[in-house]
Structures are given as C-alpha cells and as structure tokens.
Design an enzyme around this catalytic site. Structure first.
Site, mmCIF file in Angstrom:
data_model
loop_
_atom_site.group_PDB
_atom_site.id
_atom_site.type_symbol
_atom_site.label_atom_id
_atom_site.label_comp_id
_atom_site.label_asym_id
_atom_site.label_seq_id
_atom_site.Cartn_x
_atom_site.Cartn_y
_atom_site.Cartn_z
ATOM 1 N N SER A 1 9.044 26.315 -19.275
ATOM 2 C CA SER A 1 9.572 25.401 -18.100
ATOM 3 C C SER A 1 9.049 26.040 -16.580
ATOM 4 C CB SER A 1 10.722 25.129 -17.979
ATOM 5 O OG SER A 1 11.597 25.962 -17.175
ATOM 6 N N GLY B 1 12.055 28.107 -15.307
ATOM 7 C CA GLY B 1 12.161 29.371 -15.616
ATOM 8 C C GLY B 1 11.069 30.169 -15.207
ATOM 9 N N GLY B 2 9.817 29.697 -15.380
ATOM 10 C CA GLY B 2 8.733 30.582 -15.133
ATOM 11 C C GLY B 2 8.623 30.906 -13.538
ATOM 12 N N GLU C 1 2.340 29.896 -18.017
ATOM 13 C CA GLU C 1 1.842 28.566 -18.260
ATOM 14 C C GLU C 1 2.943 27.592 -17.956
ATOM 15 O OE1 GLU C 1 2.174 25.442 -19.858
ATOM 16 O OE2 GLU C 1 1.467 26.382 -21.962
ATOM 17 N N CYS D 1 2.892 20.984 -23.926
ATOM 18 C CA CYS D 1 2.645 21.283 -22.577
ATOM 19 C C CYS D 1 1.430 20.256 -22.240
ATOM 20 C CB CYS D 1 2.262 22.685 -22.500
ATOM 21 S SG CYS D 1 1.192 23.584 -23.328
ATOM 22 N N GLU E 1 7.491 16.528 -14.424
ATOM 23 C CA GLU E 1 7.082 16.371 -15.859
ATOM 24 C C GLU E 1 8.611 15.919 -16.647
ATOM 25 O OE1 GLU E 1 5.703 19.310 -19.528
ATOM 26 O OE2 GLU E 1 6.599 20.274 -17.848
#
Length: 507
Positions: free
Chosen positions: A242, A245-246, A265, A302, A390
């Site tokens: 996500s 988190g990323g 990513e 994704c 998203e």
C-alpha cells in the site's frame, strides 16, 4: 485449512527454524486458523547479521553457482506444488487455477534470472586499457563491473502470495545479483510463506551455500518491518504494498544515518483512455473487456484499470452500459484479508460522496466485495483530486470528457502510474500522438488495445513508474532489469588481476 503438520510456525534464521515468544493466528478464508511466531527487532537483527556473514561468501560466488541455486529453488517449489496451492487457496480465497498459474510464474522468473546471469550482459563490463605513453599524463588501466550491494530486505505482497512474496521477483533478483535476502513474511498468508521458505532453505542446503543466504521472519506487527529497514547492515529494500505502508518505510530508509535505496511499488489506478474511432467501432466490446479486467482477482491487482476516460455522448453511454451489464453478473467475492475488505468498503463509501454511483449492488458479506462503478465529468475530476485515490478492489471511475482538449487536461492531471492504456483504432492515431508525451512522463508501461492486468515476465518489461506508483522511477520489480536494483558499479584502477572479481579477469 490444509494440514499444518508440515509447518513449524517459526522463523528461519541462519539456517535454523527458531521460535519466538510472541505469536499470532492466521485468518484463512476457509478452514481453521494456525499459530505462527511473531518476530520483532531481535529476530530481524539475528537474521540480518547472518545475512551479512553469508555475504562474505555468497557475494563472491560465480554466476553458475547462483544460477544453479535459483533453479534449485524453482525445483523445490514445484515439489511442494499441491501443498502450496492448498495453503494459498485456504489463506487468500484465490482460485486454485490462479495459484497454479502464479506458481508457474514464480518458478519461471527464478529460471529467467538464472538464464540472465549466465549470459553476463547485466554486468555491463567496461575496460579502458592503460595508455602509458599518453601525453601529458598517462591513463591508468580501468575496469568497471556491477557488483552486489550486500544484504537486502524484502517485503511480501498480500495480493500475490507466490510471485511477489517469499521467492518472488524481489527475492529472485537480489539472489541473482549475489545479495543475501532477509524476508519479512506477510501475515495474510503465513503458511504459504513458510512453505516457500522451506523450499529456499532446502535449496541453500543442497547447493552448499552459507546458512544466512536467506532469512525469513514472520510478523503481524510493524516492529519487524521497521527494524528491517532501519538495520545498518541492510543495503537496499524491495517492497510491494500500500501507499501508506510503503511511504512510511520509505521515509525510514531516507532518514537513516546512511540512507539506502527503497524500491517500493505502491499501487496505481492505471487510467484507460478510449479514443473516438475505437469507441465508435467497438465501444461495447471495450466495456465488456474492461469489466472483466476490473473484476479479475476481485480487483486486487496493482495494475487494476481503476479509471476509464470516455468521450461524452451516445457511444460512450453504450460502453458504459455494456460494462455495467457485465458487472451485474459478478456476485460477492472473498478478498485477500479482512483488512483489505474493510479498506475497500471505506474507499468506495468515500468516493460515493463526490461521484455518481452507477452500480446498485447490496452490501457484501464479511470479507467480500462487489463491483462499484462511479461516473464524473472531466471538469469534476480535475476539480476533485481526492477522486484519484486508489480503491483497492473491483471499483472504478468513468470520466466523461467533453472534447479532445479536456481529455488532454485530464491526462495531465494524473500523478505517476504503473500503466496507462490506449484503446484506439487507425483513425485515432493523431489523437493518440497528442497524448503520448504526457503518457510517457506518467507511466512505466504504455499499452495499446489491451488491459494492464497482465504483467509479462520478460527482458523488456517495466513494472514501476514515477512517484507515487513507485519510489524509484528508474527501476522495475518485474523482468530481468530488476536485478539492477541490487547492484552498484565499481571501478578498478590498476588492480592486479588476482584481486579482480572473476568476471573481470582476462584469463
């Protein structure tokens, strides 16, 4: 759930299956839950130190040794194929056919990297011979090669329990480069993750490699992941997940005393632009095809095509109606985790505040999702940036544009994407040419007359894009170019041949 007797529920550290005091329970779609150890900073530290010790040997192995290791991992995964499918289906709710195909993709990319490193082109070897008689100063002998960076941390993805997880693309690329891997298991599929870790551990033993070449730490908290990114011996990180988190982990990587590359990513809404000639010739076909792509895997890709840009008018209405008719036949489907389903429902509810909802499906059962499609004008899209967030699941927005000029303005409004798609016929070439400069800056992959949910594992594939699609626009997490993330160029000046890496020596 599948028989858990084959599982330890432990971490793999320095070649041993090690327990820790904290535990968590899995949350399978079907069957009974199982208990797994939940590691933290101590387990990460032990695994990373073992990886650093292994790097002193593994980082200097020859390419054939590493290629054979990757192929052995693939063989060991295939030997566990039926069990992996059973665990994966129980934990994620994904169909067995999908998991069988994903297993083939996983072993295929391991073997692809084996072939890739055997060829040696990725090393980008360069040699400038000494010019001892050059005036006014002689030139030294210079040799350059790509070398592994050191231990790499890898995070698994929830939506691909095999191909983007324990032995997925990040792990395969790092091991191919000569970098030991410490993998932080995903709590959404801990049994599947451990079984693949067992396959890698068996390959390490069969190939006689250092025990710390691969480490595996299970956890359902943030502590282990944060400790992995912070650890001073970790030299790079691969992440698929996500944005929230990323981005948090990326910020940790950048704030370290010695920052490291974080190859994250983070998702994408993957706009699809339908141009007028294609719309007139086959609008209904495009609408039906898009509906199938949108709901594939319950929209948990994704590369899910979450936005479609269609001109206003009767032909655009026909595309919309064909898509809605196809979606009406799609019932509730289980999502990967309860948290994913909850997040999807919240995202759909948030979008409903700013866009017209075209679907009327009732509330889905717990952990399930139903398709949701919204519609806005081009002007409304541009005026409401929050619509570009998203919705991870089978939901999308139709943007109805009033003119080619407005279509271009909508195109310019997108942040970085993994993909952008053109639906076009021969009569749309001029219109497509006007969009291409914007598309090229927007995305890592541009498609014509298809849908983006298939990502081929190949030399020419790019699975990445400008931020926020990924944190490094020059990288890809799919395809052979992915190995470059875990290498760095080193130049050797007047170094005796006996001290050079084997791939740089003349003999």
């Amino acid at each position: 759930m599948a028989d858990s007797a084959a599982l330890t529920g432990h971490h793999l550290i320095a070649g041993e299956w090690v327990a820790s005091s904290a535990t968590f329970s899995s949350d399978p779609v079907t069957g009974e839950a199982a208990t797994f150890c939940s590691g933290g900073a101590a387990e990460i530290d032990a695994a990373v130190k073992a990886a650093e010790e292994a790097f002193a040997v593994y980082g200097w192995t020859d390419r054939e040794t590493r290629a054979g290791f990757l192929e052995t991992i693939a063989d060991e995964i295939e030997a566990r194929g039926a069990d992996l499918t059973a665990y994966g289906a129980a934990e994620t709710g994904l169909p067995t056919a999908r998991l069988d195909g994903e297993r083939g993709r996983t072993t295929g990319q391991l073997r692809m990297f084996a072939d890739h490193i055997r060829k040696g082109d990725y090393l980008d070897r360069r040699h400038d011979s000494a010019l001892t008689d050059r005036a006014p100063l002689p030139r030294p002998d210079l040799r350059m090669i790509q070398r592994p960076v050191g231990p790499v941390g890898v995070f698994g993805a929830s939506n691909f329990p095999l191909a983007f997880s324990t032995a997925g693309g990040d792990t395969a690329a790092a091991l191919a480069a000569g970098c030991p891997v410490v993998y932080k298991g995903h709590p959404g599929h801990p049994a599947t993750g451990e079984l693949v870790a067992q396959a890698i551990a068996a390959a390490v033993t069969k190939c006689g490699l250092p025990a710390g070449t691969f480490g595996f730490v299970q956890s359902n908290t943030n502590e282990a992941g944060e400790a992995l990114v912070r650890h001073p011996l970790i030299q790079a990180v691969g992440f698929t997940g996500s944005y929230r988190g990323g981005k948090a982990l990326f910020d940790i990587a950048m704030s370290r005393p010695v920052p490291i590359p974080f190859f994250g990513e983070l998702g994408s809404i993957n706009p699809v632009f339908v141009l007028p000639a294609a719309l007139a010739a086959r609008g209904g076909e495009i609408g039906t095809g898009w509906a199938g792509s949108l709901t594939m895997g319950v929209g948990q890709f994704c590369t899910n095509p979450g936005v479609v840009i269609v001109p206003q008018g009767a032909e655009g209405d026909a595309l919309r109606d064909a898509a809605l008719a196809a979606l009406a036949a799609v019932g509730p489907q289980p999502m990967l985790t309860a948290g994913t389903a909850k997040g999807y429902a919240a995202a759909v509810a948030h979008t409903a505040k700013a866009a017209t909802c075209l679907t009327t499906a009732g509330e889905a059962p717990a952990r399930h999702a139903v398709p949701a499609v919204f519609e806005v004008t081009g002007a409304e899209w541009i005026a409401t940036p929050a619509l570009a967030e998203e919705m991870f699941g089978p939901a999308a927005i139709l943007i109805r544009t009033a003119s080619p000029e407005e279509t271009l303005e909508v195109a310019k409004s997108f942040d970085g994407q993994l993909t952008v798609t053109l639906q076009m016929d021969a009569g749309d070439t001029e219109a497509a040419q006007a969009l291409m400069p914007t598309f090229e800056r927007m995305a890592g992959r541009i498609l014509a007359n298809g849908f983006p949910t298939g990502v081929e594992v190949a030399d020419a594939m790019v699975h990445g894009g400008p931020f926020p699609a990924s944190t490094n626009f020059g990288a890809t997490s799919v395809g052979s170019l992915g190995i470059r993330r875990f290498l760095r160029p080193v130049s050797f000046q007047n170094i005796p041949e006996a001290l050079l890496p084997g791939d740089l020596r003349d003999s």
